[in-house]
Design a protein around this motif. Structure first.
Motif, PDB file in Angstrom:
ATOM      1  N   ASP A 409     -50.177  27.622-106.067  1.00 49.52           N
ATOM      2  CA  ASP A 409     -49.234  27.042-105.107  1.00 49.52           C
ATOM      3  C   ASP A 409     -49.671  25.678-104.601  1.00 49.52           C
ATOM      4  N   GLY A 410     -50.815  25.163-105.084  1.00 52.12           N
ATOM      5  CA  GLY A 410     -51.301  23.883-104.594  1.00 52.12           C
ATOM      6  C   GLY A 410     -51.767  23.950-103.156  1.00 52.12           C
ATOM      7  N   GLY A 411     -52.361  25.059-102.754  1.00 56.39           N
ATOM      8  CA  GLY A 411     -52.795  25.241-101.374  1.00 56.39           C
ATOM      9  C   GLY A 411     -53.941  24.319-101.003  1.00 56.39           C
ATOM     10  N   ALA A 412     -54.116  24.130 -99.699  1.00 59.25           N
ATOM     11  CA  ALA A 412     -55.156  23.230 -99.194  1.00 59.25           C
ATOM     12  C   ALA A 412     -56.383  23.971 -98.694  1.00 59.25           C
ATOM     13  N   GLN A 413     -56.169  25.122 -98.071  1.00 60.07           N
ATOM     14  CA  GLN A 413     -57.285  25.808 -97.435  1.00 60.07           C
ATOM     15  C   GLN A 413     -57.023  27.301 -97.394  1.00 60.07           C
ATOM     16  N   LEU A 414     -58.087  28.079 -97.616  1.00 60.18           N
ATOM     17  CA  LEU A 414     -58.019  29.529 -97.502  1.00 60.18           C
ATOM     18  C   LEU A 414     -58.554  29.952 -96.142  1.00 60.18           C
ATOM     19  N   LEU A 415     -57.818  30.850 -95.475  1.00 61.03           N
ATOM     20  CA  LEU A 415     -58.247  31.419 -94.204  1.00 61.03           C
ATOM     21  C   LEU A 415     -58.273  32.933 -94.331  1.00 61.03           C
ATOM     22  N   LEU A 416     -59.120  33.569 -93.528  1.00 60.57           N
ATOM     23  CA  LEU A 416     -59.244  35.020 -93.532  1.00 60.57           C
ATOM     24  C   LEU A 416     -58.590  35.578 -92.281  1.00 60.57           C
ATOM     25  N   ALA A 417     -57.762  36.602 -92.465  1.00 59.62           N
ATOM     26  CA  ALA A 417     -57.095  37.249 -91.336  1.00 59.62           C
ATOM     27  C   ALA A 417     -57.452  38.724 -91.312  1.00 59.62           C
ATOM     28  N   GLN A 418     -57.658  39.268 -90.109  1.00 61.01           N
ATOM     29  CA  GLN A 418     -57.856  40.703 -89.961  1.00 61.01           C
ATOM     30  C   GLN A 418     -56.504  41.344 -89.712  1.00 61.01           C
ATOM     31  N   LEU A 419     -56.160  42.321 -90.522  1.00 62.15           N
ATOM     32  CA  LEU A 419     -54.857  42.956 -90.456  1.00 62.15           C
ATOM     33  C   LEU A 419     -54.845  44.046 -89.394  1.00 62.15           C
ATOM     34  N   ASP A 420     -53.649  44.297 -88.858  1.00 61.30           N
ATOM     35  CA  ASP A 420     -53.499  45.397 -87.907  1.00 61.30           C
ATOM     36  C   ASP A 420     -53.582  46.723 -88.651  1.00 61.30           C
ATOM     37  N   THR A 421     -54.377  47.638 -88.139  1.00 69.02           N
ATOM     38  CA  THR A 421     -54.533  48.957 -88.734  1.00 69.02           C
ATOM     39  C   THR A 421     -54.429  50.009 -87.642  1.00 69.02           C
ATOM     40  N   PRO A 422     -54.057  51.239 -87.999  1.00 68.28           N
ATOM     41  CA  PRO A 422     -53.995  52.306 -86.997  1.00 68.28           C
ATOM     42  C   PRO A 422     -55.346  52.535 -86.341  1.00 68.28           C
ATOM     43  N   SER A 423     -55.322  53.015 -85.142  1.00 69.35           N
ATOM     44  CA  SER A 423     -56.557  53.272 -84.409  1.00 69.35           C
ATOM     45  C   SER A 423     -57.447  54.230 -85.195  1.00 69.35           C
ATOM     46  N   GLY A 424     -58.705  53.854 -85.350  1.00 61.55           N
ATOM     47  CA  GLY A 424     -59.656  54.681 -86.078  1.00 61.55           C
ATOM     48  C   GLY A 424     -59.696  54.428 -87.571  1.00 61.55           C
TER      49      GLY A 424
END
Length: 600
Positions: A409-424
């Motif tokens: 896609d011709g991206g410029a920068q990679l970032l890391l995201a923490q996804l929402d997950t169920p409790s536990g």
């Protein structure tokens, strides 16, 4: 040396070699920091120079010689880099233990039994860092060779010590700085002793000791713009942290009752040296003095975050005179106790507290091998061996896919995201990319960029046409100059804010997610063009030329030595510039050049 003495020494050398090989082989592994070295080697072999990222002259490895030794061996063998690094480190470790034992046996010239070498090799960190991809094997090999030459100098085979032996010792001392910077203590003090002992041949001592390190130092100043490896800038030792240092010492000495073994070694060494004189006493005092000063230095700077690592070298140095000791009735009893202690420590090992890690407590002092074995889901007692093994870590599984998508896609920068997950539920992460700017700004010269604290696993699992940087400054000049966090992890207490990270990429500042402060990104981008930051960036990025080389030499003696940055980019900007940014203008897209195109 009589026949019994020779046989006992040969037997001790065999014990040391076999134990060193077995200990290192059974705990062989590759650390994330070891992969940092291998990324530099990849660039060397690809013709990009001794750099971590093509087009950015940053010396990301503390040991200069280690990266070149691996590169040379890899070029000859064409073997996989992880295997080359493992075998070289293990080979140096085995050779170091054998040479140290041989030299100690020559020093005592009597029937001997293994002693200090058992203490060293019993310790799990000593066997862990017999491999790991780092330079510890090369470092103890240098110490062993140094000790062997000192013994030859103090106790020549025939007649007085020759200038030839002193010359070899001077040459080896000159290499100390290139093995690890702190080994310059040992090499420097040895040089002073040699100059005093051979005052009429002082010119010969300097002639063999100085050319190699001096030549490389000039190269370093002109090529990198620094007086030291870049890691020394990021891990500045200017401040003292004695509390953390003593906590680090106890973390190493406590679990193994090392204090008891050290007391035994000290007692035996002092008893044996009573009545000694001349050069024999001189070299023992030299070895012990350098080892103690090295130990104090480690305590002063606060130790390290890897269990035992930074204490291994001073410990090895302090044990050199007693690697083997003369066999007497009393010493034999102490030797049996030390041997029993060694066996108990090997059996006990250093188990990791996985409950603590599962709870998210991963800061502080960590057993690095055990941690990465746990993090990469290895079998109990095992650890990663190759770069792709690290893809099993919770933040890395999607890394190759994310690179492919961003490249497409011709991206410029990679970032890391923490996804929402169920409790536990287990934590989940995902890498995503930011769109590239449409402007013709020089920042568009930056290839796809990613910032992550673990440079090794990201860098070795990415192509050389990608720019991989860290947030703590090991390979990132901006991060290395940021203020230190007094509560940060030892050796990793710098931090480059997200806005600074994005500013120095080709990302479109007007297309950022809403949770990122676009105004601050634009402020940081404008701050890159200010004089002192621009010169910092140019020292590592502007294409090399005679003029740039001379500018870098000057920079290494001025800003390269002392420059510190403010983490608030607005402090570098005048009010009209701030007003333009507040109005939505990305003024940092233009101005003096701070990014150059690179060929890979």
């Amino acid at each position: 040396m009589n026949r019994n003495a020779r046989l006992s020494l040969l037997a001790s050398m065999l014990v040391a070699g076999v134990f060193a090989f077995w200990g290192g082989w059974t705990r062989r592994w590759m650390s994330d920091d070891g992969l940092i070295v291998l990324r530099t080697v990849r660039n060397l072999l690809a013709g990009n120079g001794p750099v971590f990222n093509a087009g950015e002259r940053v010396e990301a490895n503390t040991s200069t010689l280690w990266q070149y030794v691996i590169a040379a061996a890899a070029w000859v063998t064409r073997a996989r880099l992880e295997d080359v690094a493992m075998w070289l480190a293990l080979g140096f470790t085995v050779a170091a233990c054998v040479i140290a034992v041989w030299a100690a046996g020559r020093f005592w010239s009597d029937t001997v039994l293994p002693f200090g070498v058992l203490i060293y090799l019993a310790l799990p960190p000593a066997r862990d860092f017999a491999t790991s991809g780092l330079e510890w094997g090369l470092s103890i090999f240098w110490l062993a060779a140094w000790w062997a030459l000192l013994v030859r100098w103090a106790k020549p085979v025939n007649g007085p010590a020759s200038v030839r032996v002193a010359s070899w010792l001077a040459f080896l001392s000159g290499l100390s700085w290139l093995v690890r910077p702190e080994l310059a203590l040992y090499g420097g003090v040895t040089g002073l002793v040699l100059l005093a002992a051979h005052s009429r041949q002082w010119w010969r001592i300097l002639l063999v000791a100085l050319p190699v390190p001096a030549t490389y130092q000039v190269f370093r100043m002109g090529y990198y713009g620094l007086l030291t490896p870049h890691t020394a800038v990021a891990k500045s030792a200017a401040a003292s942290d004695w509390g953390s240092g003593f906590a680090y010492l106890w973390d190493f000495a406590g679990p193994y009752a090392l204090w008891a073994a050290a007391a035994a070694a000290l007692g035996v060494g002092v008893a044996l040296m009573i009545g000694s004189y001349g050069r024999e006493r001189t070299i023992v005092l030299l070895v012990a003095g350098c080892g103690l000063v090295h130990l104090v230095y480690v305590l002063r700077v606060g130790g390290d975050f890897m269990h035992g690592r930074m204490l291994l070298l001073p410990l090895f140095a302090l044990l050199l005179p007693v690697m083997v000791v003369p066999l007497t009735r009393r010493i034999g009893v102490v030797g049996l106790v030390v041997a029993a202690w060694s066996g108990a420590i090997v059996a006990k090992a250093h188990p990791i507290d996985t409950a603590r890690l599962d709870a998210g407590d991963q800061l502080g002092i960590v057993d690095e091998r055990e941690f990465w074995g746990w993090a990469t889901k290895q079998e109990p007692g095992q650890a990663p061996h190759y770069a792709e093994d690290f893809l099993a870590w919770k933040v890395m599984p999607d890394w190759p896919t994310a690179i492919g998508e961003a490249t497409r896609d011709g991206g410029a920068q990679l970032l890391l995201a923490q996804l929402d997950t169920p409790s536990g539920a287990p934590e989940k992460y995902d890498w995503y990319h930011l769109p590239r700017m449409a402007s013709d700004s020089d920042l568009g010269n930056h290839p796809l960029t990613a910032y992550w604290i673990n440079l090794g696993m990201t860098g070795m699992n990415a192509g050389l046409d990608m720019r991989v940087l860290d947030t703590v400054g090991l390979a990132t000049p901006l991060a290395a100059r940021m203020p230190r966090d007094p509560n940060g992890r030892i050796g990793h207490d710098r931090w480059l804010g997200l806005e600074w990270q994005i500013a120095d990429t080709a990302a479109d500042a007007d297309a950022l997610p809403e949770w990122i402060d676009r105004t601050r990104v634009k402020q940081a981008r404008a701050a890159l063009r200010t004089s002192e930051i621009r010169e910092l960036l140019a020292s590592s990025r502007e294409p090399m030329s005679p003029g740039r080389f001379l500018k870098n030499v000057k920079f290494s003696l001025t800003g390269g030595r002392s420059l510190q940055l403010d983490d608030d980019p607005s402090t570098y900007l005048d009010q009209p510039t701030l007003n333009s940014i507040d109005a939505g203008e990305d003024v940092g897209l233009g101005g003096p050049q701070v990014a150059w195109s690179s060929s890979f």
